[in-house]
Design an enzyme around this catalytic site. Structure first.
Site, mmCIF file in Angstrom:
data_model
loop_
_atom_site.group_PDB
_atom_site.id
_atom_site.type_symbol
_atom_site.label_atom_id
_atom_site.label_comp_id
_atom_site.label_asym_id
_atom_site.label_seq_id
_atom_site.Cartn_x
_atom_site.Cartn_y
_atom_site.Cartn_z
ATOM 1 N N ASN A 9 0.884 -1.160 0.000
ATOM 2 C CA ASN A 9 0.000 0.000 0.000
ATOM 3 C C ASN A 9 0.924 1.213 0.000
ATOM 4 O O ASN A 9 1.557 1.511 1.018
ATOM 5 C CB ASN A 9 -0.905 0.005 1.231
ATOM 6 C CG ASN A 9 -1.792 1.226 1.301
ATOM 7 O OD1 ASN A 9 -1.658 2.168 0.518
ATOM 8 N ND2 ASN A 9 -2.706 1.232 2.253
ATOM 9 N N ARG A 11 0.490 4.205 0.322
ATOM 10 C CA ARG A 11 0.144 5.258 1.281
ATOM 11 C C ARG A 11 0.625 4.930 2.687
ATOM 12 O O ARG A 11 0.557 5.768 3.576
ATOM 13 C CB ARG A 11 -1.363 5.479 1.284
ATOM 14 C CG ARG A 11 -1.867 5.929 -0.088
ATOM 15 C CD ARG A 11 -3.335 6.163 -0.096
ATOM 16 N NE ARG A 11 -3.577 7.464 0.519
ATOM 17 C CZ ARG A 11 -4.759 7.896 0.884
ATOM 18 N NH1 ARG A 11 -5.816 7.131 0.734
ATOM 19 N NH2 ARG A 11 -4.897 9.085 1.414
ATOM 20 N N CYS A 12 1.113 3.708 2.893
ATOM 21 C CA CYS A 12 1.561 3.249 4.206
ATOM 22 C C CYS A 12 3.077 3.425 4.326
ATOM 23 O O CYS A 12 3.837 2.915 3.504
ATOM 24 C CB CYS A 12 1.178 1.775 4.378
ATOM 25 S SG CYS A 12 1.898 0.990 5.820
ATOM 26 N N SER A 13 3.517 4.109 5.362
ATOM 27 C CA SER A 13 4.956 4.351 5.529
ATOM 28 C C SER A 13 5.729 3.055 5.734
ATOM 29 O O SER A 13 6.840 2.900 5.220
ATOM 30 C CB SER A 13 5.216 5.318 6.684
ATOM 31 O OG SER A 13 4.793 4.749 7.914
ATOM 32 N N ARG A 16 6.166 1.423 2.371
ATOM 33 C CA ARG A 16 7.201 2.124 1.585
ATOM 34 C C ARG A 16 8.595 1.784 2.108
ATOM 35 O O ARG A 16 9.535 1.596 1.327
ATOM 36 C CB ARG A 16 6.970 3.633 1.620
ATOM 37 C CG ARG A 16 5.739 4.074 0.842
ATOM 38 C CD ARG A 16 5.676 5.584 0.656
ATOM 39 N NE ARG A 16 5.826 6.345 1.886
ATOM 40 C CZ ARG A 16 4.832 6.729 2.678
ATOM 41 N NH1 ARG A 16 3.577 6.422 2.365
ATOM 42 N NH2 ARG A 16 5.061 7.440 3.764
#
Length: 115
Positions: A9, A11-13, A16
């Site tokens: 995802n 948008r998930c740190s 990433r």
């Protein structure tokens, strides 16, 4: 080196960070944006079979969708049904080499697939 599929995802740190770690190590990575392309019932059941740490780690139990379901996170059938209905309930990131799957919480845990 075996290709690793990263349930990702962007948008998930943590997701990433996991991707950056794999890229830093030069691991071949296939990104599966599971919110855009949810896992099928069969894919999810196979993932649970490979998952290290137990099925209860696969679900985000603090999400409101999970709370409303009042399901048992230790019950694979309830977890599958919940994630099929609400893909965002699946914990992320998950790195899967086809033999083992590891939840990247913390992201460094996924590096065990490179050993």
């Amino acid at each position: 080196m075996t290709k690793i599929t990263l349930m990702h995802n962007p948008r998930c740190s943590k997701s990433r960070q996991a991707l950056a770690l794999l890229e830093e190590k030069g691991a071949p990575v296939a990104i599966r944006r599971y919110l855009d392309e949810p896992l099928s019932d069969a894919e999810l059941r196979a993932l649970i079979e490979r998952l290290e740490g137990g099925v209860e780690r696969l679900v985000r139990t603090k999400e409101s969708e999970w709370q409303k379901l009042a399901a048992d996170a230790r019950d694979p059938e309830q977890v599958v049904q919940a994630i099929m209905a609400h893909p965002r309930l699946m914990e992320r990131p998950i790195a899967d080499d086809g033999k083992r799957a590891i939840i990247g919480r913390p992201p460094e845990d996924i590096l065990a697939l490179l050993d």
